[in-house]
Design a protein around this motif. Structure first.
Motif, PDB file in Angstrom:
ATOM      1  N   ASP A 191       0.820  -1.217   0.000  1.00  0.00           N
ATOM      2  CA  ASP A 191       0.000   0.000   0.000  1.00  0.00           C
ATOM      3  C   ASP A 191       0.856   1.270   0.000  1.00  0.00           C
ATOM      4  O   ASP A 191       0.477   2.283  -0.596  1.00  0.00           O
ATOM      5  CB  ASP A 191      -0.956   0.000   1.199  1.00  0.00           C
ATOM      6  CG  ASP A 191      -2.289  -0.666   0.843  1.00  0.00           C
ATOM      7  OD1 ASP A 191      -2.349  -1.326  -0.227  1.00  0.00           O
ATOM      8  OD2 ASP A 191      -3.252  -0.526   1.620  1.00  0.00           O
ATOM      9  N   VAL A 194       2.094   1.674  -3.562  1.00  0.00           N
ATOM     10  CA  VAL A 194       0.979   2.111  -4.422  1.00  0.00           C
ATOM     11  C   VAL A 194       0.748   3.618  -4.229  1.00  0.00           C
ATOM     12  O   VAL A 194       0.621   4.383  -5.206  1.00  0.00           O
ATOM     13  CB  VAL A 194      -0.306   1.310  -4.084  1.00  0.00           C
ATOM     14  CG1 VAL A 194      -1.532   1.927  -4.762  1.00  0.00           C
ATOM     15  CG2 VAL A 194      -0.154  -0.161  -4.494  1.00  0.00           C
ATOM     16  N   GLN A 207       1.888  -0.412 -13.292  1.00  0.00           N
ATOM     17  CA  GLN A 207       2.282  -0.054 -11.926  1.00  0.00           C
ATOM     18  C   GLN A 207       1.713  -1.044 -10.911  1.00  0.00           C
ATOM     19  O   GLN A 207       2.263  -1.208  -9.817  1.00  0.00           O
ATOM     20  CB  GLN A 207       1.815   1.374 -11.589  1.00  0.00           C
ATOM     21  CG  GLN A 207       2.513   2.445 -12.412  1.00  0.00           C
ATOM     22  CD  GLN A 207       4.018   2.478 -12.187  1.00  0.00           C
ATOM     23  OE1 GLN A 207       4.510   2.154 -11.098  1.00  0.00           O
ATOM     24  NE2 GLN A 207       4.768   2.859 -13.215  1.00  0.00           N
ATOM     25  N   HIS A 208       0.613  -1.707 -11.274  1.00  0.00           N
ATOM     26  CA  HIS A 208       0.059  -2.738 -10.393  1.00  0.00           C
ATOM     27  C   HIS A 208       1.129  -3.803 -10.129  1.00  0.00           C
ATOM     28  O   HIS A 208       1.302  -4.258  -8.993  1.00  0.00           O
ATOM     29  CB  HIS A 208      -1.182  -3.368 -11.027  1.00  0.00           C
ATOM     30  CG  HIS A 208      -1.730  -4.516 -10.248  1.00  0.00           C
ATOM     31  ND1 HIS A 208      -2.484  -4.349  -9.113  1.00  0.00           N
ATOM     32  CD2 HIS A 208      -1.609  -5.860 -10.416  1.00  0.00           C
ATOM     33  CE1 HIS A 208      -2.808  -5.525  -8.611  1.00  0.00           C
ATOM     34  NE2 HIS A 208      -2.296  -6.465  -9.391  1.00  0.00           N
ATOM     35  N   THR A 211       4.394  -2.258  -8.173  1.00  0.00           N
ATOM     36  CA  THR A 211       4.206  -1.927  -6.747  1.00  0.00           C
ATOM     37  C   THR A 211       3.948  -3.161  -5.884  1.00  0.00           C
ATOM     38  O   THR A 211       3.732  -3.049  -4.676  1.00  0.00           O
ATOM     39  CB  THR A 211       3.036  -0.936  -6.556  1.00  0.00           C
ATOM     40  OG1 THR A 211       1.859  -1.495  -7.154  1.00  0.00           O
ATOM     41  CG2 THR A 211       3.336   0.413  -7.184  1.00  0.00           C
ATOM     42  N   ARG A 212       3.933  -4.335  -6.524  1.00  0.00           N
ATOM     43  CA  ARG A 212       3.748  -5.589  -5.776  1.00  0.00           C
ATOM     44  C   ARG A 212       4.916  -6.522  -6.098  1.00  0.00           C
ATOM     45  O   ARG A 212       4.730  -7.566  -6.729  1.00  0.00           O
ATOM     46  CB  ARG A 212       2.408  -6.251  -6.141  1.00  0.00           C
ATOM     47  CG  ARG A 212       1.186  -5.344  -5.983  1.00  0.00           C
ATOM     48  CD  ARG A 212      -0.105  -6.038  -6.379  1.00  0.00           C
ATOM     49  NE  ARG A 212      -0.710  -6.718  -5.275  1.00  0.00           N
ATOM     50  CZ  ARG A 212      -1.651  -6.196  -4.492  1.00  0.00           C
ATOM     51  NH1 ARG A 212      -2.086  -4.969  -4.695  1.00  0.00           N
ATOM     52  NH2 ARG A 212      -2.148  -6.899  -3.495  1.00  0.00           N
ATOM     53  N   ALA A 333      -4.945   1.442  -9.007  1.00  0.00           N
ATOM     54  CA  ALA A 333      -5.419   0.844  -7.745  1.00  0.00           C
ATOM     55  C   ALA A 333      -6.935   0.649  -7.744  1.00  0.00           C
ATOM     56  O   ALA A 333      -7.475  -0.059  -6.892  1.00  0.00           O
ATOM     57  CB  ALA A 333      -4.988   1.708  -6.568  1.00  0.00           C
TER      58      ALA A 333
END
Ligand code: URP
Ligand code: ZN
Ligand code: ZN
Length: 461
Positions: A191, A194, A207-208, A211-212, A333
């Motif tokens: 989070d 993100v 970016q999903h 960022t993971r 997001a």
């Protein structure tokens, strides 16, 4: 009604055998050498085809509430699509909303599915509100045939549970012999990444994935394994996508811990390059954990061969590109997480056989027999043997097909595998002795599928 399946090659976890199969009513009456069985009302000629136990997809989400919308397949459309693809059992997830009880959740999911399913189905329970009452109710769930509980280390504020809550649920799982299924990603750290990406104006779908990072799946998997070790709970890592997570699972298994894992076809065939497709096309591939760099695929195939990955499920959670995935234009997001796949798991894993990644025996084992044993359905499901339900697939290993949204049966407006050429196709499907797919025609009906009360996992030591 007796059906004789004649002249086929019967597949099992131990390999292949030329055999005929006699179905009497809803169950298998006999498996015998070719030509021995004669008396039947209907004869299906399986010459040149594999005869295998119907697929068991142990991870689907029909009509799932997520991100302000619902996954696009209903129990009716999703189980019909599953049948077309040679899957004859799904285990779906009932979702506890915060502030509600597990048993009222289960009632609600029974209402959704009852009378709608084309094939047999069971439920896991998503636990998102751990408290004394919930923990007590886990016992009632097991009594009601729901013997596995999914928890989330991701999605803070939605499904997320703290380590303390997970520990308490695991203690209850140990007491009841039930399974904790874990969505293992470090959601607290994710989070932050993100929020940083969005603050810097990086809102596009890729970016999903960025960022993971896979390390945060590896870390969460290790933490879940540690909590399971402390509590003695059986642990099943769902939708494993990263080499780091696989290494953690393999390490725990080498030490004899009751740790198991599944992966999904999307992690075997698709990659972060799909998430990076331009014009918001990448949104079609947004699911969590995210698609990884291609290098991870080699490790996942190896994990399937070594049984560190025991099951292939789909995590079928379809959202239409139009109106649903589009909720996240400019803000990745807000893209509902999930991908369609229930219809093509058997084909995609057979493609793994064609490519030499896994054997025929392993295809059947990972897609049918092991999920049956993992989730307390064996030998009713997952095997072609006298007394088992007559859930049987006839598969033509030489036929060619092209996957496309134009021809698939899922209620979603795109395919994640659009244009992919596959060798092999399902020709006939029996569900509890009824022919529901044959020669390109559907003969099933909503309501034929029954709820399955499940026993405990059959792999625990
Ligand atoms: O992105 C995903 N996987 N959606 C479905 C819910 C889950 O976490 O399995
Ligand atoms: Zn999950
Ligand atoms: Zn899922």
């Amino acid at each position: 009604m007796r059906i004789l399946i004649k002249g086929g090659t019967v597949l099992s976890t131990t390999g292949v055998a030329e055999a005929d199969v006699l179905v009497d009513g809803e169950t298998i009456a006999a498996v015998a050498a070719p030509g021995v069985l004669e008396q039947a009302d209907t004869v299906l000629d399986a010459t040149g085809r594999y005869v295998l136990p119907g697929g068991i997809d142990a991870h689907t989400h029909m009509e799932m509430p997520f991100g302000g919308t619902f996954s696009a397949d209903t129990f009716e459309t999703g189980t019909r699509a599953a049948a077309w693809g040679g899957t004859t059992t799904v285990i779906d997830f009932a979702v506890q909303a915060k502030g509600t009880s597990l048993m009222s959740t289960l009632d609600k999911w029974h209402e959704k599915a009852d009378g709608d399913c084309a094939i047999d189905y069971g439920f896991h329970m998503i636990v998102s509100d751990v408290n004394d009452a919930t923990l007590k109710e886990m016992e009632s769930c097991v009594d009601a045939g729901v013997s596995s509980f999914k928890m989330f280390m991701a999605y803070p504020g939605v499904f997320y549970s703290t380590d303390g809550e997970i520990l308490r649920a695991m203690q209850k799982a140990t007491d009841t012999g039930s399974m904790i299924m874990m969505h293992a990603e470090n959601g607290i750290a994710i989070d932050q990444l993100v929020a940083q990406a969005l603050a810097e104006g990086r809102g596009e779908p890729v970016q999903h994935g960025l960022t993971r990072p896979p390390e945060l799946e590896g870390e969460a998997t290790s933490r879940a394994i540690t909590l399971a070790k402390v509590t003695g709970a059986p642990l099943y890592i769902v939708h494993l996508s990263a080499a780091q997570a696989l290494a953690a699972v393999a390490g725990a298994r080498n030490e004899g811990q009751n740790v198991f894992a599944e992966t999904c076809p999307q992690y075997l065939y698709l990659s972060i390059e799909d998430l990076a497709k331009p014009d918001f096309e990448g949104a079609k591939y947004v699911a969590s954990p995210p698609l990884r760099p291609k290098e991870h695929q080699r490790d996942l195939w190896r994990g399937l061969r070594t049984n560190d990955l025991s099951v292939v499920s789909t995590d079928h959670c379809p959202f239409c590109f139009k109106d649903q995935k589009e909720l996240g234009r400019g803000d990745f997001a807000k893209i509902p997480n999930g991908m369609p796949g229930v219809e093509h798991r058997m084909d995609l894993l057979h493609q793994g056989v064609v490519a030499g990644e896994i054997s025929l025996a392993r295809w059947v084992e990972t897609c049918s027999t092991t999920p049956a044993r993992m989730f307390g359905l064996y030998p009713r499901k997952g095997v072609i043997a006298p007394g088992s339900d007559a859930d049987i697939v006839l598969y033509d290993p030489a036929a060619e097909q092209t996957i496309s949204a134009r021809t698939h049966h899922m209620a979603v407006d795109y395919s994640a595998y659009e244009g992919m050429r596959i060798t092999g196709t399902v020709t006939t499907v029996l569900s509890r002795g009824r022919i529901i797919v044959d020669g390109g025609e559907y003969h099933g009906s909503a309501g034929h599928g029954r709820f399955l009360t499940r026993d405990l996992c059959q792999y625990l030591n």
